[in-house]
Design an enzyme around this catalytic site. Structure first.
Site, short mmCIF file in Angstrom:
data_model
loop_
_atom_site.label_atom_id
_atom_site.label_comp_id
_atom_site.label_asym_id
_atom_site.label_seq_id
_atom_site.Cartn_x
_atom_site.Cartn_y
_atom_site.Cartn_z
CG ASP A 176 13.44 1.95 -44.19
OD1 ASP A 176 11.82 1.81 -44.15
OD2 ASP A 176 13.83 3.02 -45.08
CD GLU A 214 4.35 3.47 -48.97
OE1 GLU A 214 4.64 4.45 -49.74
OE2 GLU A 214 5.44 3.19 -48.30
CE LYS A 232 6.07 4.18 -44.72
NZ LYS A 232 7.34 3.62 -45.29
CB THR A 239 5.81 7.79 -46.22
OG1 THR A 239 7.42 7.56 -46.57
CG2 THR A 239 4.95 7.49 -47.27
CG PHE A 274 11.92 10.69 -47.23
CD1 PHE A 274 10.84 10.03 -46.36
CD2 PHE A 274 12.07 9.78 -48.48
CE1 PHE A 274 10.27 9.16 -46.54
CE2 PHE A 274 11.39 8.45 -48.61
CZ PHE A 274 10.37 8.23 -47.57
#
Length: 313
Positions: A17, A92, A128, A152, A174
């Site tokens: 990440d 993203e 994303k 996400t 998450f």
């Protein structure tokens, strides 16, 4: 004994990440994930000055030069990451588009086209999108076009169910941000086996496997190695370089915590009204989703400010 990182690799696909190219070379993950905050951080590294200069020169004459350069920087970083990792790079869509299905689809197509021009095919990229109802609908249509997605900012079972119904390729539930919310609310800390973020991912993973859902579960947003170890065996885990390094230096035993059993039946679909109601009833998920979108948008704004300063020179 092998390090905990090597043991984790034997049961889970390890993803980095980060946008730190040197860290990716050193840690050798299968995939990489980025977001506006990570792109901003990468662009503040002096080693990226030449990359920024090229992007500014390329996009300077565009109708919306700042937006064009921001995309050039984001995709350029993704291309560099794709040259290092053997698998996928997640890029993203702008956070400000999180509640606009049509604009999200258009932006996703634009990103894929930009990657294609630079020699990186769509089979190497995951788009994303925030796990809003509108983002999930955008992903559903993109998947039908052969553009695979990573959903996400996912904090709830309602979001996970809607993503499964949409047939998305991968979700990123998450962990750390859920833990942060409950730690503040209850004024306490949590051991891994009682950690609300860990338990949320386990519930989603078990729901998917019990119902034969093919969407990949990739735990994200970790605060400490214990959270990662408690999800050993998850399909994928996306981990910061700092925590990957800690795992690589730990020689202790790492037992598998998650295993997929036989599917037992088909899950009931979740409609828009039920999705919105369940999100409304889940204060943590509602607050963290909104906060995440705001923060990603703020960091995108900081990157645009840097670009504007470069254009003014």
């Amino acid at each position: 004994m092998a390090s905990k990182l090597e043991q984790l690799r034997s049961m889970t696909v390890v993803v980095a990440d980060t946008g730190d190219l040197e860290a990716v070379r050193r840690l050798e993950p299968q995939d990489c994930t980025t977001n506006p905050s990570l792109v901003l951080k990468a662009m503040q590294n002096p080693a990226m000055d030449e990359h920024i200069a090229r992007a500014v020169a390329t996009g300077r004459g565009s109708d919306d030069a700042v937006a064009a350069i921001a995309q050039e920087l984001t995709v350029g970083l993704g291309v560099e990451l794709a040259r290092i990792v053997p698998g996928r790079v997640s890029t993203e869509v702008d956070a400000k588009l999180s509640f606009d299905t049509e604009a999200s689809i258009a932006k996703a197509r634009s990103l894929i086209e930009a990657y294609d021009r630079l020699g990186v095919g769509r089979d190497r990229i995951l788009i994303k999108l925030a796990s809003t109802w509108e983002g999930i609908r955008a992903a559903e249509r993109l998947e039908r076009e052969g553009i695979q997605c990573n959903l996400t900012l996912l904090f709830s079972m309602a979001q996970a169910k809607a993503c499964a119904d949409a047939g998305v390729f991968l979700i990123s539930p998450f962990v750390g941000r859920i833990t942060d919310w409950y730690a503040k609310k209850e004024n306490r800390t949590f051991e891994p086996e009682e950690d609300p973020g860990v338990l949320s991912v386990r519930r989603i993973y078990e729901h998917y496997k019990a119902h034969g859902i093919q969407t990949i579960v990739m735990g994200a947003s970790f605060r400490n190695p214990g959270q990662i170890e408690a999800l050993a065996g998850c399909d994928r885990l996306t981990i910061s370089p700092e925590l990957l390094t800690k795992l690589s230096e730990d020689q202790g035993e790492l037992p598998r915590k998650l295993s997929a059993g036989a599917a037992e039946g088909t899950a009931e679909p979740i409609g828009e009204a039920q999705f919105r109601w369940e999100m409304n009833e889940d204060a943590m998920a509602t607050e963290k989703l909104a906060e995440g979108i705001r923060n990603f948008h703020a960091d995108a704004g900081k990157l645009e400010k840097i670009i504007g300063e470069r254009l003014a020179v």
